[in-house]
Design a protein around this motif. Sequence first.
Motif, PDB file in Angstrom:
ATOM      1  N   THR A   1      21.102 -10.835  -6.365  1.00  0.00           N
ATOM      2  CA  THR A   1      22.464 -11.186  -7.840  1.00  0.00           C
ATOM      3  C   THR A   1      22.321 -10.166  -8.680  1.00  0.00           C
ATOM      4  O   THR A   1      22.354  -9.784 -10.149  1.00  0.00           O
ATOM      5  N   GLU A   2      20.446  -9.665  -9.418  1.00  0.00           N
ATOM      6  CA  GLU A   2      20.326  -8.957 -10.021  1.00  0.00           C
ATOM      7  C   GLU A   2      20.506  -7.531  -9.746  1.00  0.00           C
ATOM      8  O   GLU A   2      20.553  -7.093  -8.964  1.00  0.00           O
ATOM      9  N   PRO A   3      20.833  -7.192 -11.236  1.00  0.00           N
ATOM     10  CA  PRO A   3      21.112  -5.550 -11.556  1.00  0.00           C
ATOM     11  C   PRO A   3      19.996  -5.055 -10.233  1.00  0.00           C
ATOM     12  O   PRO A   3      19.068  -4.976 -11.291  1.00  0.00           O
ATOM     13  N   SER A   4      19.665  -3.828 -10.011  1.00  0.00           N
ATOM     14  CA  SER A   4      19.598  -3.087  -9.276  1.00  0.00           C
ATOM     15  C   SER A   4      20.101  -1.833  -8.402  1.00  0.00           C
ATOM     16  O   SER A   4      21.289  -1.739  -8.123  1.00  0.00           O
ATOM     17  N   LEU A   5      19.189  -0.942  -8.412  1.00  0.00           N
ATOM     18  CA  LEU A   5      19.035   0.250  -8.090  1.00  0.00           C
ATOM     19  C   LEU A   5      18.786   0.247  -5.997  1.00  0.00           C
ATOM     20  O   LEU A   5      19.121   1.186  -5.603  1.00  0.00           O
ATOM     21  N   LEU A   6      18.250  -0.937  -5.770  1.00  0.00           N
ATOM     22  CA  LEU A   6      18.064  -1.086  -4.376  1.00  0.00           C
ATOM     23  C   LEU A   6      18.964  -1.023  -2.568  1.00  0.00           C
ATOM     24  O   LEU A   6      18.909  -0.071  -2.701  1.00  0.00           O
ATOM     25  N   GLN A   7      19.804  -0.755  -3.782  1.00  0.00           N
ATOM     26  CA  GLN A   7      21.294  -1.325  -2.746  1.00  0.00           C
ATOM     27  C   GLN A   7      21.700   0.624  -2.597  1.00  0.00           C
ATOM     28  O   GLN A   7      21.875   0.655  -1.267  1.00  0.00           O
ATOM     29  N   GLN A   8      21.259   1.582  -4.460  1.00  0.00           N
ATOM     30  CA  GLN A   8      21.649   3.187  -3.300  1.00  0.00           C
ATOM     31  C   GLN A   8      20.551   2.968  -2.723  1.00  0.00           C
ATOM     32  O   GLN A   8      20.485   4.666  -2.074  1.00  0.00           O
ATOM     33  N   THR A   9      19.529   3.321  -3.379  1.00  0.00           N
ATOM     34  CA  THR A   9      18.278   3.843  -2.680  1.00  0.00           C
ATOM     35  C   THR A   9      18.368   3.537  -1.001  1.00  0.00           C
ATOM     36  O   THR A   9      18.297   4.617  -0.281  1.00  0.00           O
TER      37      THR A   9
ATOM     38  N   THR B   1      10.134   2.652  -0.669  1.00  0.00           N
ATOM     39  CA  THR B   1       9.332   2.869  -1.501  1.00  0.00           C
ATOM     40  C   THR B   1      10.506   4.301  -1.088  1.00  0.00           C
ATOM     41  O   THR B   1      10.810   4.692   0.014  1.00  0.00           O
ATOM     42  N   THR B   2       9.093   5.907  -1.324  1.00  0.00           N
ATOM     43  CA  THR B   2       9.860   6.813  -0.570  1.00  0.00           C
ATOM     44  C   THR B   2       9.818   6.813   0.600  1.00  0.00           C
ATOM     45  O   THR B   2      10.617   7.570   1.575  1.00  0.00           O
TER      46      THR B   2
ATOM     47  N   PRO C   1       0.708  -0.929  -0.468  1.00  0.00           N
ATOM     48  CA  PRO C   1      -0.112   0.429  -0.280  1.00  0.00           C
ATOM     49  C   PRO C   1       0.737   1.096   0.054  1.00  0.00           C
ATOM     50  O   PRO C   1       1.784   0.890   0.617  1.00  0.00           O
ATOM     51  N   LEU C   2       0.477   2.259  -0.403  1.00  0.00           N
ATOM     52  CA  LEU C   2       1.356   2.890  -1.184  1.00  0.00           C
ATOM     53  C   LEU C   2       0.668   4.900  -0.674  1.00  0.00           C
ATOM     54  O   LEU C   2      -0.469   4.669  -0.609  1.00  0.00           O
ATOM     55  N   ALA C   3       0.858   5.199   0.387  1.00  0.00           N
ATOM     56  CA  ALA C   3       0.311   6.884   0.893  1.00  0.00           C
ATOM     57  C   ALA C   3      -0.251   7.968  -0.440  1.00  0.00           C
ATOM     58  O   ALA C   3       0.805   7.420  -1.281  1.00  0.00           O
ATOM     59  N   GLY C   4      -0.900   9.062  -0.320  1.00  0.00           N
ATOM     60  CA  GLY C   4      -0.495   9.622  -1.632  1.00  0.00           C
ATOM     61  C   GLY C   4       0.548  10.161  -1.632  1.00  0.00           C
ATOM     62  O   GLY C   4       1.361  10.819  -0.398  1.00  0.00           O
ATOM     63  N   GLY C   5       1.763  10.012  -2.826  1.00  0.00           N
ATOM     64  CA  GLY C   5       2.272  11.069  -3.535  1.00  0.00           C
ATOM     65  C   GLY C   5       3.776   9.901  -2.963  1.00  0.00           C
ATOM     66  O   GLY C   5       4.861  10.345  -3.480  1.00  0.00           O
ATOM     67  N   GLU C   6       3.843   8.719  -2.146  1.00  0.00           N
ATOM     68  CA  GLU C   6       4.853   7.375  -1.879  1.00  0.00           C
ATOM     69  C   GLU C   6       4.593   6.443  -3.372  1.00  0.00           C
ATOM     70  O   GLU C   6       3.938   5.959  -4.308  1.00  0.00           O
ATOM     71  N   LYS C   7       5.757   6.468  -3.653  1.00  0.00           N
ATOM     72  CA  LYS C   7       5.992   5.527  -5.011  1.00  0.00           C
ATOM     73  C   LYS C   7       7.304   4.464  -4.714  1.00  0.00           C
ATOM     74  O   LYS C   7       8.205   4.813  -3.883  1.00  0.00           O
ATOM     75  N   VAL C   8       6.963   3.401  -5.472  1.00  0.00           N
ATOM     76  CA  VAL C   8       8.342   2.295  -5.374  1.00  0.00           C
ATOM     77  C   VAL C   8       9.499   3.331  -6.172  1.00  0.00           C
ATOM     78  O   VAL C   8       9.593   3.538  -7.291  1.00  0.00           O
ATOM     79  N   LEU C   9      10.576   3.206  -5.555  1.00  0.00           N
ATOM     80  CA  LEU C   9      12.039   3.589  -6.168  1.00  0.00           C
ATOM     81  C   LEU C   9      12.629   3.026  -6.414  1.00  0.00           C
ATOM     82  O   LEU C   9      13.302   3.366  -7.616  1.00  0.00           O
TER      83      LEU C   9
END
Length: 171
Positions: free
Chosen positions: A93-101, A44-45, A21-29
């Motif tokens: 192991t797949e490329p992702s921006l998760l670590q940076q985020t 998420t944000t 569930p995402l609140a208003g203005g929240e998004k998956v980064l």
Amino acid sequence: MPLFERRRRAPLPSDVRDAVPLAGGEKVLAWARDEESGGHVLATTHHLAFVDAGGALVWERPWHEAESGTWKGETGLLTVLWVGHRPTQWRVTEPSLLQQTLRERIQASVVLADEFRTRSRRTVRVVIRQDLATGRLVEQAIPGKGASLEDPEVAAEAAERLSRLRTEVGL
């Protein structure tokens, strides 16, 4: 095949996205698939969430509860240390921006921090963090390994330092 061809990664499955569930203005980064469980970790944000392989939300926690995160590239092991909870680990192991985020969102929640050593040379961190969803400020005293806030001397020092931090941020 061209030298610099980019491999497109598969999109986030819609059942996984819909489970968080995402609140208003929240998004998956950012997001990544855990190689061991088949579940997905979503940043998420305002939160970090885990959705199991069946598409069910297992948990979500606000960023101010995450103390730190590490990623070991050679093994793909991503670990998040939580304030007051056990660490959580995934194999990514797949490329992702998760670590940076992960790093960016944890840092974004820190307003002010201080650290001190106890008489026994153990470390305690005191932190004013912001709940990124509400803007509310949260105080934390985080004992390092071997330190205890049950020790009256350590508790007094932590309280004094938190008081100084509160003054600095206008609380």
